[in-house]
Design a protein around this motif. Structure first.
Motif, PDB file in Angstrom:
ATOM      1  N   ARG A 118     -30.522  -2.212 -11.409  1.00 38.81           N
ATOM      2  CA  ARG A 118     -28.721  -2.044 -11.533  1.00 38.81           C
ATOM      3  C   ARG A 118     -28.651  -1.111 -13.038  1.00 38.81           C
ATOM      4  NH1 ARG A 118     -24.635  -4.135 -13.190  1.00 38.81           N
ATOM      5  NH2 ARG A 118     -22.288  -4.160 -12.273  1.00 38.81           N
ATOM      6  N   ASP A 119     -29.149  -2.350 -13.763  1.00 39.06           N
ATOM      7  CA  ASP A 119     -28.727  -1.970 -15.455  1.00 39.06           C
ATOM      8  C   ASP A 119     -29.000  -0.515 -15.368  1.00 39.06           C
ATOM      9  OD1 ASP A 119     -27.700  -4.139 -15.375  1.00 39.06           O
ATOM     10  OD2 ASP A 119     -28.295  -4.782 -17.129  1.00 39.06           O
ATOM     11  N   LEU A 122     -26.849   2.049 -13.841  1.00 40.85           N
ATOM     12  CA  LEU A 122     -25.577   2.761 -13.627  1.00 40.85           C
ATOM     13  C   LEU A 122     -25.792   3.252 -15.138  1.00 40.85           C
ATOM     14  CD1 LEU A 122     -23.963  -0.611 -13.568  1.00 40.85           C
ATOM     15  CD2 LEU A 122     -23.499   1.288 -12.516  1.00 40.85           C
ATOM     16  N   ARG A 273     -21.270   1.060  -7.767  1.00 39.18           N
ATOM     17  CA  ARG A 273     -21.863  -0.304  -8.117  1.00 39.18           C
ATOM     18  C   ARG A 273     -22.645  -0.492  -7.365  1.00 39.18           C
ATOM     19  NH1 ARG A 273     -20.226   0.974 -12.119  1.00 39.18           N
ATOM     20  NH2 ARG A 273     -18.796   0.628 -13.059  1.00 39.18           N
ATOM     21  N   ALA A 280     -24.807   2.526  -3.307  1.00 39.46           N
ATOM     22  CA  ALA A 280     -24.381   3.166  -4.382  1.00 39.46           C
ATOM     23  C   ALA A 280     -23.716   4.803  -5.368  1.00 39.46           C
ATOM     24  CB  ALA A 280     -25.161   2.304  -5.949  1.00 39.46           C
TER      25      ALA A 280
END
Length: 661
Positions: A118-119, A122, A273, A280
Motif C-alpha cells: 500500500r505504501d 501511494l 486507497r 485502488a
C-alpha cells in the motif's frame, strides 16, 4: 468572472502538483546502493533529454521562422509563431517535470514497499499525479491565456499552440520509443534468452539503459503525447464554436468543461486507497469519471440552457472508458487473450507470435465500433462541434488517467531497483506485484492515448474542413469520384505503415548494436563469472545515439507531407488526413494491444504457469515480447501523434494553401 475560471483551475492544478512533489521528495530514498542506482537512471534520462532538446531546438527555430515568413505573405496571424513557441515549451516542460519526479520516486517507491504494498502504491501514484496535474495544468493555462488575450481572433493563433505541442510530442515519442525498446530488446535477448539471468539482474550491462528507457519513453513521451491531445481537443472545440456550427455559440464552454475535469481528477485522487493495488487505481479512474459527469451536467444546464453539448461530452467520456476496458481485456495476464498467447508459446516462438498478431487484430473491433458510435451520436447532438466536445469529454479526466498510467514506469523502476539493490525476496515480490499492475495500467494508458488521438484527429479534420470553407469562401469538393481526394486518401493510408516501418526498423538497428555490446561485455569482462563489472554508461550512450539519429526522418515526415500535399491540392489534403486517421487508428490499436498481450503472456508464464521461468514456453514468450516491444512502445504510440500532427499542421498552414486554390 467565468473567463478566468479555467486559468484559475489550471493554477490550482500546478500548485497541487508542487505540493505532492514536495511531499514525495521528503520520503526516504533508501540505502546508499538504491540511491546510486536511482541516480544512474536519473543521469541517463536527463542526458538523453538534453541531447534530444538540442535537435528539437533546431527544428523549433526553423518552424518559427517559417511561421513568421508565412504571416508576412498570408493572412496567418504573426502571433501564431508565439503560440507555437509557447506550446512547444509547455509540452517539453510537462514531460521534463514528470520524468524528473519519476526518476526521484523510483528508489523511494522501492523503499516504501519494504513496509507494505500500500505504501509503495501511494508513493508511485503520487509521482504519476504530479505528471497528470502538470500536463492538464499547463495545457489549460496556455490555452486560457491566449483566449483571454485574443478572444474571437484566437482560432488561428491557437493552432500554433497545438502545433508546438504536437511537434515536441512526436520527437519525444519517436526518440523515447526507440531508446527504450533498443535497450529493452538488447537486455532481454542476451540476458534472459542467452544467459538465462533474471530481468533487472545487475550483471546485465543494459539494465540501467532499460530502466532509463521506461522514463524517457513512458513518462516524458506519454506526457507530451497526451498534452498534445488535450490541447488540440480544446482548440478544435473553441474554433468550431467561433465558426458557429450547431449549438456552438459559447467559445468558453470547452475551457469550462476542461477545468471541471481537472477538479474532478483532484477529488478522485483521494479515492486511491486500499490494499488491492488494481482496485485502488480503478476507484480513482471511475470515480473521476462519475464526479466529472455530475458536475458537467450541472454546469451545462445552467451555463448553456440545454443539454445537447453535455450529451456530446458524455459520449466521449464513455468512449474513453470502453476503450480502456477493451484494452485491459485484450492485454491483461488475468484475461483469456494473453493466456492463449502463453499457451501457444508452449509449441514455440512462431506460434506465440502468430497468436499475438491474431489477438492484436481482433482487438481493433471494440475501439473502432465504440468510437464510430461516439462520433455519430456526438454529431447528432451538436454537429461537428459535438465531435470536438466528445474529444474534450474523453480527455476531461486526463489528470487522473495520466497519473494512473505514469504510475507504471515508476513501479517498473522500483522492481528493478529492488532486484539490483538486493532488497530481499519479500520486498522484491511486493515491488513486482506493483509492476504487474503497472503493466496493465500502462497498456490501458496506451489504449486511452490511441482512442483520444483518434477522436481528436477526427475533430481536427472536421475543423479543417469548416475552417477551409470559411477562409476560401466556397465548399471544398469532397467527392469520392475526385481523383485528387482518392490519391490523398491512399497516400494518407500508407503513411502509418511507412512510419511504423521506419520506427520498428530503427529499434531493430539500435537493438542490434545493444545486443552486440552486451555480448561483448559478457565475453571480455567476465561479468557472469564474477570477474568484472558491467559498463552501464556505454550501453546508455549506445541507446542515446541510436535514438537521436533515427528519430529525425520519421518526425520530419509528419510536417513535410501535409504541407506538400496542401500546396498541391486542397481536396487531396482532406483525403490525406482522412486516410491517415483511419489507417493510423487501426494500426495503433493493433500494434499496442498485440505488444501488450505478448508482454503479459510472458508475465503469466513467469508467475509460475506453464513451466515458469526458464522453461521452453518462457523463452518462446520472451521472443514474442521482444517483437512486441517496438510495436507497443515505439510504432504504436508514434501513430497517435502522426494523425494529430498532420491535421494541426494543415490547420496552421491553411492560409498558405488558400493562396494556391
Amino acid at each position: 468572472m467565468l473567463d478566468v475560471f479555467p486559468l484559475g483551475v489550471g493554477l490550482i492544478s500546478i500548485v497541487g502538483a508542487i505540493v505532492i512533489a514536495l511531499s514525495l521528495l521528503k520520503k526516504s530514498p533508501g540505502t546508499k546502493k538504491m540511491q546510486e542506482i536511482s541516480a544512474a537512471i536519473h543521469r541517463g534520462a536527463i542526458a538523453f533529454l538534453n541531447e534530444e532538446y538540442k535537435i528539437i531546438a533546431v527544428f523549433i527555430a526553423i518552424v518559427t521562422f517559417a511561421l513568421l515568413a508565412a504571416s508576412h505573405y498570408t493572412d496567418m496571424p504573426w502571433q501564431t509563431a508565439i503560440a507555437f513557441l509557447t506550446g512547444a515549451f509547455f509540452s517539453a516542460l510537462a514531460g521534463n517535470i514528470g520524468m524528473r519526479i519519476a526518476t526521484a520516486a523510483n528508489a523511494r517507491t522501492a523503499e516504501a514497499v519494504k513496509k507494505s504494498v500500500r505504501d509503495g502504491l501511494l508513493l508511485a501514484f503520487s509521482s504519476g499525479a504530479v505528471m497528470g496535474l502538470t500536463v492538464v495544468g499547463l495545457g489549460i493555462i496556455g490555452i486560457s491565456l491566449f483566449y483571454l488575450l485574443f478572444e474571437t481572433d484566437v482560432a488561428g493563433i491557437l493552432f500554433g499552440f497545438g502545433f508546438g505541442a504536437s511537434s515536441i510530442a512526436l520527437f519525444a515519442r519517436v526518440g523515447g520509443g526507440i531508446y527504450t525498446k533498443s535497450a529493452d530488446v538488447g537486455a532481454d535477448m542476451v540476458g534472459k534468452v542467452e544467459a538465462g539471468i533474471p530481468e533487472d539482474d545487475p550483471r546485465n550491462p543494459a539494465v540501467i539503459a532499460d530502466n532509463v528507457g521506461d522514463n524517457v519513453g513512458d513518462v516524458a513521451g506519454m506526457g507530451a503525447d497526451l498534452f498534445e491531445s488535450y490541447a488540440d481537443s480544446i482548440i478544435s472545440a473553441i474554433t468550431l464554436a467561433i465558426i458557429g456550427t450547431v449549438y456552438a455559440h459559447d467559445t468558453l464552454y470547452p475551457l469550462i468543461i476542461a477545468a471541471i475535469g481537472i477538479l474532478s481528477s483532484l477529488a478522485a485522487m483521494m479515492l486511491v486507497r486500499g490494499k488491492n493495488v488494481y482496485s485502488a487505481l480503478r476507484n480513482g479512474m471511475f470515480g473521476s469519471s462519475i464526479i466529472f459527469a455530475i458536475l458537467a451536467f450541472v454546469v451545462t444546464y445552467y451555463l448553456v440552457g440545454h443539454l445537447n453539448p453535455f450529451y456530446a461530452v458524455l459520449v466521449g467520456l464513455i468512449d474513453g472508458v470502453v476503450i480502456g476496458l477493451s484494452t485491459e481485456y485484450f492485454t491483461s495476464d488475468q484475461r483469456r487473450p494473453a493466456r492463449e498467447i502463453a499457451k501457444a508459446a508452449q509449441t514455440g516462438a512462431a506460434t506465440g507470435i502468430l497468436q499475438g498478431i491474431a489477438v492484436g487484430m481482433l482487438s481493433t473491433v471494440i475501439p473502432i465500433l465504440s468510437t464510430c458510435i461516439a462520433m455519430v451520436l456526438a454529431y447528432h447532438f451538436a454537429g461537428f462541434y459535438g465531435v470536438a466536445l466528445a474529444a474534450v469529454g474523453m480527455l476531461s479526466t486526463l489528470g487522473m488517467s495520466l497519473a494512473t498510467d505514469s504510475y507504471g514506469p515508476v513501479a517498473d523502476n522500483a522492481a528493478g531497483i529492488a532486484e539490483m539493490a538486493e532488497l530481499g525476496e519479500e520486498t522484491r515480490k511486493r515491488a513486482e506485484s506493483l509492476d504487474a499492475v503497472g503493466n496493465t495500467t500502462a497498456a490501458m494508458g496506451k489504449g486511452f492515448a490511441i482512442g483520444s488521438a483518434a477522436i481528436t484527429a477526427l475533430a481536427l479534420l472536421f475543423t479543417f474542413v469548416e475552417r477551409a470553407k470559411e477562409i476560401i469562401g466556397e465548399d471544398i469538393e469532397l467527392n469520392l469520384t475526385s481523383p485528387y481526394l482518392m490519391a490523398g486518401l491512399f497516400i494518407g493510408a500508407m503513411l502509418p505503415f511507412l512510419l511504423s516501418s521506419l520506427t520498428i526498423g530503427a529499434v531493430s538497428r539500435a537493438a542490434e548494436k545493444m545486443v552486440n555490446e552486451v555480448r561483448r561485455q559478457f565475453k571480455e569482462l567476465g561479468i557472469l563469472e564474477g570477474k568484472g563489472e558491467p559498463d552501464y554508461e556505454r550501453c546508455v550512450r549506445i541507446a542515446t545515439k541510436g535514438a537521436l539519429r533515427e528519430m529525425i526522418l520519421p518526425s520530419s515526415m509528419a510536417v513535410i507531407v501535409p504541407i506538400a500535399v496542401g500546396v498541391w491540392r486542397l481536396e487531396a489534403l482532406v483525403g490525406l488526413l482522412a486516410g491517415a486517421t483511419a489507417s493510423g487508428f487501426l494500426m495503433a490499436i493493433f500494434l499496442a494491444n498485440a505488444g501488450g498481450a505478448w508482454d503479459n503472456a510472458k508475465k503469466y508464464i513467469e508467475a509460475g504457469n506453464l513451466g515458469g521461468k526458464g522453461s521452453f514456453a518462457h523463452k518462446a514468450a520472451v521472443v514474442g515480447d521482444t517483437v512486441g516491444d517496438p510495436f507497443k512502445d515505439t510504432a504504436g504510440p508514434s501513430l497517435n501523434i502522426l494523425i494529430k500532427l498532420m491535421s494541426i499542421v494543415s490547420l496552421v498552414f491553411l492560409p498558405l494553401f488558400a493562396k494556391f486554390v
